[in-house]
Design a protein around this motif. Structure first.
Motif, PDB file in Angstrom:
ATOM      1  N   ILE A  78       0.819  -1.224  -0.037  1.00  0.00           N
ATOM      2  CA  ILE A  78       0.075  -0.020   0.165  1.00  0.00           C
ATOM      3  C   ILE A  78       0.796   1.270  -0.110  1.00  0.00           C
ATOM      4  N   SER A  79       0.629   2.171  -0.902  1.00  0.00           N
ATOM      5  CA  SER A  79       1.251   3.515  -0.908  1.00  0.00           C
ATOM      6  C   SER A  79       0.237   4.580  -1.047  1.00  0.00           C
ATOM      7  N   ALA A  80       0.843   5.779  -0.651  1.00  0.00           N
ATOM      8  CA  ALA A  80      -0.199   6.899  -0.792  1.00  0.00           C
ATOM      9  C   ALA A  80      -0.624   7.266  -2.185  1.00  0.00           C
ATOM     10  N   GLU A  81      -1.739   8.003  -2.445  1.00  0.00           N
ATOM     11  CA  GLU A  81      -2.032   8.561  -3.770  1.00  0.00           C
ATOM     12  C   GLU A  81      -1.478   9.842  -3.767  1.00  0.00           C
ATOM     13  N   ILE A  82      -1.258  10.715  -2.555  1.00  0.00           N
ATOM     14  CA  ILE A  82      -0.717  12.024  -2.923  1.00  0.00           C
ATOM     15  C   ILE A  82       0.562  12.089  -1.864  1.00  0.00           C
ATOM     16  N   GLN A  83       1.127  13.291  -2.186  1.00  0.00           N
ATOM     17  CA  GLN A  83       2.619  13.506  -1.323  1.00  0.00           C
ATOM     18  C   GLN A  83       2.299  14.038   0.223  1.00  0.00           C
ATOM     19  N   GLY A  84       3.066  13.825   1.030  1.00  0.00           N
ATOM     20  CA  GLY A  84       2.586  14.266   2.267  1.00  0.00           C
ATOM     21  C   GLY A  84       3.528  13.649   3.698  1.00  0.00           C
ATOM     22  N   LYS A  85       3.711  14.477   4.297  1.00  0.00           N
ATOM     23  CA  LYS A  85       4.533  13.863   5.673  1.00  0.00           C
ATOM     24  C   LYS A  85       3.654  12.755   6.499  1.00  0.00           C
ATOM     25  N   ILE A  86       4.240  11.678   7.038  1.00  0.00           N
ATOM     26  CA  ILE A  86       3.383  10.728   7.663  1.00  0.00           C
ATOM     27  C   ILE A  86       3.543  11.356   9.029  1.00  0.00           C
ATOM     28  N   ASN A  87       2.204  11.529   9.581  1.00  0.00           N
ATOM     29  CA  ASN A  87       1.917  11.934  10.893  1.00  0.00           C
ATOM     30  C   ASN A  87       1.703  10.915  11.817  1.00  0.00           C
ATOM     31  N   GLU A  88       1.145   9.708  11.395  1.00  0.00           N
ATOM     32  CA  GLU A  88       0.814   8.629  12.165  1.00  0.00           C
ATOM     33  C   GLU A  88       0.642   7.277  11.586  1.00  0.00           C
ATOM     34  N   VAL A  89       1.130   6.422  12.131  1.00  0.00           N
ATOM     35  CA  VAL A  89       1.085   4.754  11.438  1.00  0.00           C
ATOM     36  C   VAL A  89       0.069   4.037  12.596  1.00  0.00           C
ATOM     37  N   LEU A  90      -1.031   3.674  12.107  1.00  0.00           N
ATOM     38  CA  LEU A  90      -1.862   3.226  13.184  1.00  0.00           C
ATOM     39  C   LEU A  90      -2.018   1.820  13.584  1.00  0.00           C
ATOM     40  N   VAL A  91      -1.119   1.016  12.609  1.00  0.00           N
ATOM     41  CA  VAL A  91      -1.027  -0.299  12.752  1.00  0.00           C
ATOM     42  C   VAL A  91       0.397  -0.796  12.875  1.00  0.00           C
ATOM     43  N   ASP A  92       0.681  -2.130  13.096  1.00  0.00           N
ATOM     44  CA  ASP A  92       2.164  -2.675  13.124  1.00  0.00           C
ATOM     45  C   ASP A  92       1.920  -4.100  12.462  1.00  0.00           C
ATOM     46  N   ILE A  93       3.108  -4.700  12.384  1.00  0.00           N
ATOM     47  CA  ILE A  93       3.308  -6.167  11.912  1.00  0.00           C
ATOM     48  C   ILE A  93       2.547  -6.956  12.687  1.00  0.00           C
TER      49      ILE A  93
END
Length: 356
Positions: A78-93
């Motif tokens: 999964i990748s982003a459709e627009i550019q931007g800084k990542i503020n939060e990752v809500l899941v883990d492996i």
């Protein structure tokens, strides 16, 4: 007299080394004989004690199994459709996610400011439209001014919808239910289209693929179900539906057969695990079946030891299939032949044998 002593002295110097050499040779020969007497001398005429089996034709309608590997039904990065800084990752492996669940949040503060600007513009244009409508009805202005205001309002609303869509895309969501199997970025990193952030794997359903020889392709039918077990959980029986039968041989001259399998409720069957598909060959075909442990030689040149006139004779064979710990031989052996099944240590072609 002195000459005689000189001759004796020279002879003494010559004879002494010869005596020493002869003594050394004698000692070495004696040691060799002693060593040889202590070393075990293999007697090639000695009869080897072996176990044997007399062959007969049998029905080959036994249960057959083919080993294969489980693969995920779906897997995507999964990748982003627009550019931007990542503020939060809500899941883990290892996180189990549902379709539509939020996974990553990008910074959208600038987009929200753009939205506010557009909202202000829309508010002003709507006021102009209302005012121009009243004036146009009173014939105080030309109708073209009202039309321009209405077009401007439509354009501003399109801009607002565009920015709202961009804001929605700053929240990256799961495309399907699955498990997070890779985390490829962290908070503070920069996301861009085509740069993977996470990998989602769907193992609710699995694909199971085996390779079978061409002669066994007839045993499989599309859309037919077959029992499948896993090596890790042999007590768990699964049901696999054949969805693909290969139309082209691979490098091993075998053909791929693929099944779709429903995973257990606790998803304990993982991608990459090994398993077996089981089926019965009811062709009522007769053939020579031997124990796989009786086969010597290499995989490319399988051989067995035939017992003829009290001697072990190496015989080349051709294998057609394997059934568990048994092997079906298509040529090289006949009913009534006697083959060695145990006692192969030091056994060689032409050795004398005695059957226990």
């Amino acid at each position: 007299m002195n000459t005689k002593k000189s001759i004796l002295k020279k002879a003494f110097y010559f004879i002494i080394p010869l005596l020493l050499i002869a003594l050394v040779v004698f000692k070495l020969k004696s040691n060799k004989e002693i060593t040889q007497s202590k070393v075990y001398q293999f007697d090639k005429e000695q009869a080897f004690h072996v176990q044997a089996d007399t062959l007969q034709t049998e029905y080959m309608n036994a249960e057959i199994s083919y080993s294969g590997t489980f693969e995920p039904n779906r897997e995507t990065k999964i990748s982003a459709e627009i550019q931007g800084k990542i503020n939060e990752v809500l899941v883990d492996i290892g996180s189990v996610v549902n379709k539509g669940e939020s996974l990553v949040l990008l910074d959208n503060s600038l987009l929200k400011l753009q939205l506010q600007t557009i909202e202000v513009q829309i508010e002003g244009i709507e006021a102009d439209v209302n005012r121009y409508t009243i004036l146009a009805e009173a014939d105080a202005i030309q109708g073209v001014q009202l039309e321009k205001a209405e077009l401007g309002l439509k354009s501003a609303k399109v801009q607002r919808a565009t920015v709202l869509e961009q804001i929605n895309k700053t929240t990256i969501k799961a495309p399907f239910k699955g498990v997070v199997t890779a985390k490829l970025s962290e908070i503070g990193a920069f996301a861009a289209p085509g740069v993977p952030l996470l990998q989602i794997t769907d193992i609710t359903n699995l694909k199971f693929t085996v390779n079978v020889p061409e002669n066994d392709l007839k045993l499989f039918k599309l859309s037919q179900s077959y029992p499948i077990t896993t090596d890790a959980y042999s007590e768990t029986s699964l049901n696999g539906k054949a969805i693909m039968i290969g139309s082209k041989a691979n490098l091993g001259s075998s053909f791929s057969v693929q099944f779709v399998v429903r995973n257990t409720s606790d998803l304990k069957i993982k991608s990459g695990m090994f398993g077996k598909v089981h089926l019965k060959d009811n062709s009522q075909e007769m053939g020579i079946i031997i124990s796989s442990s009786a086969i010597v030689g290499s995989e490319n040149l399988p051989q067995v030891y035939l017992i003829k006139n009290g001697k072990a004779i190496l015989q080349n064979i051709v294998i057609s299939k394997k059934i568990k710990d048994k092997t079906v031989v298509s040529s090289g052996l006949n009913a009534g032949d006697v083959i060695v099944t145990n006692g192969f240590i030091n056994l060689f072609d032409g050795a004398n044998v005695s059957v226990k």
